[in-house]
Design a protein around this motif. Structure first.
Motif, PDB file in Angstrom:
ATOM      1  N   SER A  76       0.009   7.215 -10.621  1.00  0.00           N
ATOM      2  CA  SER A  76       0.281   5.974 -11.340  1.00  0.00           C
ATOM      3  C   SER A  76       1.121   5.094 -10.442  1.00  0.00           C
ATOM      4  O   SER A  76       1.771   5.583  -9.503  1.00  0.00           O
ATOM      5  CB  SER A  76       1.018   6.257 -12.647  1.00  0.00           C
ATOM      6  OG  SER A  76       2.276   6.861 -12.388  1.00  0.00           O
ATOM      7  N   ARG A  77       1.110   3.801 -10.697  1.00  0.00           N
ATOM      8  CA  ARG A  77       1.949   2.899  -9.904  1.00  0.00           C
ATOM      9  C   ARG A  77       2.345   1.710 -10.782  1.00  0.00           C
ATOM     10  O   ARG A  77       1.776   0.648 -10.681  1.00  0.00           O
ATOM     11  CB  ARG A  77       1.210   2.416  -8.656  1.00  0.00           C
ATOM     12  CG  ARG A  77       2.131   1.638  -7.724  1.00  0.00           C
ATOM     13  CD  ARG A  77       1.899   1.979  -6.304  1.00  0.00           C
ATOM     14  NE  ARG A  77       2.769   1.206  -5.430  1.00  0.00           N
ATOM     15  CZ  ARG A  77       2.328   0.439  -4.445  1.00  0.00           C
ATOM     16  NH1 ARG A  77       1.024   0.332  -4.233  1.00  0.00           N
ATOM     17  NH2 ARG A  77       3.179  -0.211  -3.690  1.00  0.00           N
ATOM     18  N   TYR A  99       0.822  -1.205   0.000  1.00  0.00           N
ATOM     19  CA  TYR A  99       0.000   0.000   0.000  1.00  0.00           C
ATOM     20  C   TYR A  99       0.859   1.259   0.000  1.00  0.00           C
ATOM     21  O   TYR A  99       1.856   1.351   0.720  1.00  0.00           O
ATOM     22  CB  TYR A  99      -0.910   0.036   1.230  1.00  0.00           C
ATOM     23  CG  TYR A  99      -2.072  -0.922   1.159  1.00  0.00           C
ATOM     24  CD1 TYR A  99      -1.928  -2.246   1.539  1.00  0.00           C
ATOM     25  CD2 TYR A  99      -3.316  -0.492   0.707  1.00  0.00           C
ATOM     26  CE1 TYR A  99      -2.995  -3.127   1.473  1.00  0.00           C
ATOM     27  CE2 TYR A  99      -4.394  -1.360   0.636  1.00  0.00           C
ATOM     28  CZ  TYR A  99      -4.222  -2.671   1.018  1.00  0.00           C
ATOM     29  OH  TYR A  99      -5.274  -3.536   0.947  1.00  0.00           O
ATOM     30  N   SER A 102      -2.950   3.457  -3.267  1.00  0.00           N
ATOM     31  CA  SER A 102      -2.731   2.330  -4.154  1.00  0.00           C
ATOM     32  C   SER A 102      -2.566   1.071  -3.317  1.00  0.00           C
ATOM     33  O   SER A 102      -1.800   1.067  -2.355  1.00  0.00           O
ATOM     34  CB  SER A 102      -1.473   2.557  -4.997  1.00  0.00           C
ATOM     35  OG  SER A 102      -1.102   1.389  -5.680  1.00  0.00           O
ATOM     36  N   TYR A 123      -4.933  10.188  -2.957  1.00  0.00           N
ATOM     37  CA  TYR A 123      -5.047   8.922  -3.670  1.00  0.00           C
ATOM     38  C   TYR A 123      -4.321   7.859  -2.871  1.00  0.00           C
ATOM     39  O   TYR A 123      -3.426   8.153  -2.081  1.00  0.00           O
ATOM     40  CB  TYR A 123      -4.388   9.012  -5.056  1.00  0.00           C
ATOM     41  CG  TYR A 123      -5.300   9.427  -6.181  1.00  0.00           C
ATOM     42  CD1 TYR A 123      -5.380  10.762  -6.578  1.00  0.00           C
ATOM     43  CD2 TYR A 123      -6.073   8.494  -6.859  1.00  0.00           C
ATOM     44  CE1 TYR A 123      -6.208  11.155  -7.609  1.00  0.00           C
ATOM     45  CE2 TYR A 123      -6.902   8.870  -7.906  1.00  0.00           C
ATOM     46  CZ  TYR A 123      -6.969  10.198  -8.277  1.00  0.00           C
ATOM     47  OH  TYR A 123      -7.795  10.579  -9.299  1.00  0.00           O
ATOM     48  N   PHE A 134       5.459   5.746  -6.434  1.00  0.00           N
ATOM     49  CA  PHE A 134       4.072   6.203  -6.484  1.00  0.00           C
ATOM     50  C   PHE A 134       4.083   7.709  -6.752  1.00  0.00           C
ATOM     51  O   PHE A 134       3.908   8.512  -5.837  1.00  0.00           O
ATOM     52  CB  PHE A 134       3.375   5.875  -5.159  1.00  0.00           C
ATOM     53  CG  PHE A 134       1.872   6.049  -5.180  1.00  0.00           C
ATOM     54  CD1 PHE A 134       1.212   6.519  -4.042  1.00  0.00           C
ATOM     55  CD2 PHE A 134       1.114   5.711  -6.287  1.00  0.00           C
ATOM     56  CE1 PHE A 134      -0.173   6.660  -4.030  1.00  0.00           C
ATOM     57  CE2 PHE A 134      -0.257   5.848  -6.290  1.00  0.00           C
ATOM     58  CZ  PHE A 134      -0.901   6.323  -5.151  1.00  0.00           C
ATOM     59  N   THR A 189      -4.984   1.700  -8.258  1.00  0.00           N
ATOM     60  CA  THR A 189      -5.071   2.971  -7.544  1.00  0.00           C
ATOM     61  C   THR A 189      -6.530   3.347  -7.340  1.00  0.00           C
ATOM     62  O   THR A 189      -7.417   2.864  -8.064  1.00  0.00           O
ATOM     63  CB  THR A 189      -4.370   4.112  -8.319  1.00  0.00           C
ATOM     64  OG1 THR A 189      -5.026   4.300  -9.578  1.00  0.00           O
ATOM     65  CG2 THR A 189      -2.898   3.805  -8.548  1.00  0.00           C
TER      66      THR A 189
END
Lengths: 110, 113
Positions: free
Chosen positions: A67-68, A31, A49, A47, A74, A55
Motif C-alpha cells: 500500500s502507499r 518511486y 509504486s 512490487y 511503502f 502500485t
C-alpha cells in the motif's frame, strides 16, 4: 535522519502469520520498490509504486500486498507467511534512473 | 528466463590490478544500465550508470563499457583495492517509461592484498 530506512532489520515468524515490513524515505521520491534477494536469483522486484496510491506488480508478487497512502512510506505485507518467503528484503526509492536502497530486512519464516 | 546475466559468480584479483566484471542481457529494449556494490548486511549502493546512447562512462577508478551489438556491459575497476571486495550487481531498465530494473545475480569480487 535523511535517507531510506527499513524496519525491522531482522524478523523471525512462523508459517501462516501475517508480517509487515516497513519502508520510509525522507527524499519525497515518487518511486518506491520492494525487492527480495535470494542466492542464485539476485534481486527480484516484488512490487513498485510510481506515486501515492499507485502500485503495480513486479516479477514475484504472489503472497505479498503493498500500500502507499503517503509518499514517504511503502509497507510490504506477507498475508500468510510461507517458508519460501524466507529472504532478505530491500526497499528502494528513486526520482529518476538511479535507485537508492535501504539496509534490508532479513526475514526468516519457520 | 534470465534477461540479465552475470555468468561469473565470483572473481579474485590482486590489489592494484584491474577487475573486470561482466554482464550480458537479452532484451534489446533495455535503455539504461546501473551497477551496484553490496557489502554484507547492507543495502546495495549505486556505483555507476550508462545510457544506451553511450558506450563508455567513467567515474574515478570505475568505468562501465556498453557493447549494444553484443548486448554486453562490463565494469572495470582500476586499480583494485581491498575495500572493493563486495558483491556487484548489474541492472537494466526497459524503455517503458517506468523506473523498473531487472537485476543480474551478482558477482562476488575479492581483492587480495
Amino acid at each position: 535522519d535523511a535517507g531510506i530506512t527499513q524496519s525491522p532489520r531482522y524478523k523471525i515468524t512462523e508459517t501462516g502469520r501475517q508480517v509487515t515490513l516497513m519502508c520510509h524515505q525522507t527524499w519525497s521520491h515518487s518511486y518506491m520498490f520492494w525487492y527480495r534477494q535470494d542466492l542464485g536469483h539476485g534481486l527480484r522486484l516484488i512490487y513498485y509504486s510510481a506515486a501515492a496510491d499507485i502500485t503495480d506488480k513486479g516479477e514475484v508478487p504472489d503472497g505479498y500486498v503493498v500500500s502507499r497512502s503517503k509518499t514517504e512510506n511503502f509497507p510490504l505485507t506477507l498475508e500468510s507467511a510461507t517458508r519460501s518467503q524466507t529472504s532478505v528484503y530491500f526497499c528502494a526509492s528513486s526520482e529518476d534512473e538511479t535507485q537508492y536502497f535501504g539496509p534490508g530486512t532479513r526475514l526468516t519464516v519457520l | 528466463d534470465q534477461q540479465v546475466k552475470q555468468n561469473s559468480p565470483s572473481l579474485s584479483v590482486q590489489e592494484g590490478r584491474i577487475s573486470i566484471l561482466n554482464c550480458d542481457y537479452t532484451n534489446s529494449m533495455f535503455d539504461y544500465f546501473l551497477w551496484y556494490k553490496k557489502y554484507p548486511a547492507e543495502g546495495p549502493t549505486f556505483l555507476i550508470s550508462i545510457s544506451s546512447i553511450k558506450d563508455k562512462n567513467e567515474d574515478g577508478r570505475f568505468t562501465v563499457f556498453l557493447n549494444k551489438s553484443a548486448k554486453h556491459l562490463s565494469l572495470h575497476i582500476v586499480p583494485s583495492q581491498p575495500g572493493d571486495s563486495a558483491v556487484y550487481f548489474c541492472a537494466a531498465k526497459l524503455t517503458s517509461g517506468t523506473y523498473k530494473y531487472i537485476f543480474g545475480t551478482g558477482t562476488r569480487l575479492k581483492v587480495l592484498a
